[in-house]
Design an enzyme around this catalytic site. Structure first.
Site, short mmCIF file in Angstrom:
data_model
loop_
_atom_site.label_atom_id
_atom_site.label_comp_id
_atom_site.label_asym_id
_atom_site.label_seq_id
_atom_site.Cartn_x
_atom_site.Cartn_y
_atom_site.Cartn_z
N GLU A 98 0.82 -1.21 0.00
CA GLU A 98 0.00 0.00 0.00
C GLU A 98 0.85 1.26 0.00
O GLU A 98 1.91 1.29 0.60
CB GLU A 98 -0.84 0.06 1.28
N CYS A 125 3.06 8.38 1.85
CA CYS A 125 3.43 7.42 2.88
C CYS A 125 3.74 6.11 2.15
O CYS A 125 2.85 5.52 1.55
CB CYS A 125 2.25 7.26 3.85
N CYS A 132 5.85 -7.56 7.79
CA CYS A 132 6.84 -7.01 8.74
C CYS A 132 7.13 -8.05 9.81
O CYS A 132 6.22 -8.75 10.26
CB CYS A 132 6.31 -5.73 9.39
N CYS A 136 4.27 -6.14 15.99
CA CYS A 136 3.40 -5.26 16.79
C CYS A 136 1.98 -5.84 16.72
O CYS A 136 1.43 -5.99 15.62
CB CYS A 136 3.44 -3.82 16.26
N CYS A 139 -0.95 -4.09 14.70
CA CYS A 139 -0.67 -3.61 13.34
C CYS A 139 -1.03 -4.68 12.30
O CYS A 139 -0.59 -5.83 12.40
CB CYS A 139 0.81 -3.25 13.24
N CYS A 356 -2.02 1.40 8.51
CA CYS A 356 -0.95 0.56 8.01
C CYS A 356 -1.41 -0.86 7.68
O CYS A 356 -1.85 -1.60 8.54
CB CYS A 356 0.12 0.53 9.10
#
Ligand code: SAH
Ligand code: SF4
Length: 384
Positions: A98, A125, A132, A136, A139, A356
């Protein structure tokens, strides 16, 4: 293509010196490389045919040996308020990433009336990884795990795509934040190569001060950033005032804990003296007690810090909820009482699932399992 033909070289993946070497390699003089560079980052040419001041035979040779695009637009969503556009790109191996283009207008302008792209500042952004590894819990990208790093070309091309959209409305890119999917400092080469392309005076020509790298706190990466000497802005995602809570929210805290991160921040400032933004996602009943704000302020003492408070954007992979507005305001007030500069961030782009990794999650609905525990221990003194 014949099996022995070399793969076309993706030009957006090349820095300026590498592009010069490539152009020399196909037997062209140096100034041609400068011309191509300007077509890529000033003209935002969408193909070699558009590079009209290059000789036809050179364009043909570029067509045969090089490639521009490696991203394909899979979806585009405009926020109803006209202030953000979300792009979902499909990479050559099918991964989805994204990019969000945000518009900041003069208050006197009515963005809706100025559609499709209002006048003003325009911030991209961008994503640096598919998924990832930092874990987290709140997220959507973290909930996927890491698929792979993006290469420099895939990062740069996100910017070119947005710059082209803006150019069609006579606007241009003014700011870039590395705050999309992934951890930029865990993909240093691509991240830094992208910064170099952004600040090149014959390219985007962006001031380093208009570029922000957001990190979960990769200590060697922060030190490396300090050593570059380029005044790129640093944002550090902290989310908690102590390691017990941060460890429950951010898996990588086990490797880089708060004290190590803050020490790296002090070294970074000693090297360049720049203010650091600390990002803090406000989660209802977890990290939003005024006592936690006071603790946070205490720990940030001595660092030139600004705190960005971001009410959590809920994700499918966890039951965590955003702090109610009044609580967010009280948290902010406590930080301000302690002398910190703060921003309670507008929920820009949320209507189009621009948190995100969230548009991607919706696209592949069902494929993301609930592999992350849906809740974290509540260490909020008020709730316990
Ligand atoms: N990996 C880097 C940059 C990408 S995340 C980092 O963590 O800083 C960019 C920001 O979005 C981070 O501050 C992150 O904490 C925040 N974020 C992630 N998921 C979110 C969510 N569901 N709601 C609100 N903010 C979120
Ligand atoms: Fe990775 Fe940043 Fe998401 Fe954490 S918040 S999982 S570091 S992208």
């Amino acid at each position: 293509m014949h099996p022995s033909t070399p793969d076309p070289v993706p030009l957006f993946a090349l820095g300026r010196a590498e592009l010069a070497a490539f152009v020399a390699g196909i037997g062209e003089p140096r100034y041609r490389a400068a011309q191509v560079w300007r077509w890529l980052y000033r003209g935002f040419a969408d193909g070699f045919a558009a590079m009209t001041d290059l000789p036809g035979d050179l364009r043909d040779r570029l067509e045969a040996s090089a490639r521009l695009h490696t991203l394909a637009e899979a979806a585009r969503t405009d926020n109803p308020d006209g202030l953000a556009t979300k792009l979902l790109f499909r990479l050559r191996d099918g991964q989805l990433i994204e990019t969000v283009l945000m518009h900041y207008t003069d208050p006197a302008d009515d963005p809706a009336a100025a559609a499709p792209i209002p006048r003003g500042r325009h911030t991209v952004c961008l994503s640096t990884q598919a998924g990832c590894a930092m874990g987290c819990v709140f997220c959507a990208t973290g909930q996927m795990g890491l698929v792979r790093n993006l290469d420099q070309g895939e990062c740069v091309e996100q910017l070119v795509w947005c710059a082209r959209l803006l150019a069609s409305a006579d606007e241009h890119l003014t700011n870039v934040v590395f705050m999309g999917m992934g951890e930029p400092l865990a993909n240093w080469e691509a991240t830094w190569g992208t910064v170099r392309t952004l600040v090149d005076p014959d390219g985007f020509g962006l001031s380093p001060r208009r570029i922000t790298i957001s990190t979960v706190g990769i200590v060697p990466g922060i030190d490396r950033l300090a050593r570059t000497g380029l005044p790129v802005r640093l944002a550090v995602s902290l989310h908690a005032p102590d390691d017990a809570l941060r460890g429950a929210l951010v898996a990588v805290n086990a490797t880089y804990g708060i004290e190590a991160i803050l020490a790296a921040c002090r070294r970074y400032q000693a090297a360049g003296g720049r203010r650091i933004t600390f990002e803090y996602v406000l989660i209802d009943g977890v990290n939003d007690h005024p006592a936690q704000a006071a603790r946070l302020a205490h720990r940030l003492r001595g660092i030139g810090a600004h705190v960005n408070l971001i009410p959590l954007n809920p994700t499918a992979g966890s039951d965590l909820r955003p702090s109610p507005y009044a609580r967010a305001v009280a948290f902010e007030a406590e930080l301000r009482r302690a002398g910190l500069g703060t921003t309670l961030r507008m929920r820009r782009g949320i209507e189009i699932q621009a948190g995100c990794g969230q548009l991607r999650s919706r696209m592949v609905d069902g494929r993301i399992g609930r592999t992350i525990p849906p809740s974290v221990p509540t260490l909020n003194p008020e709730a316990s």
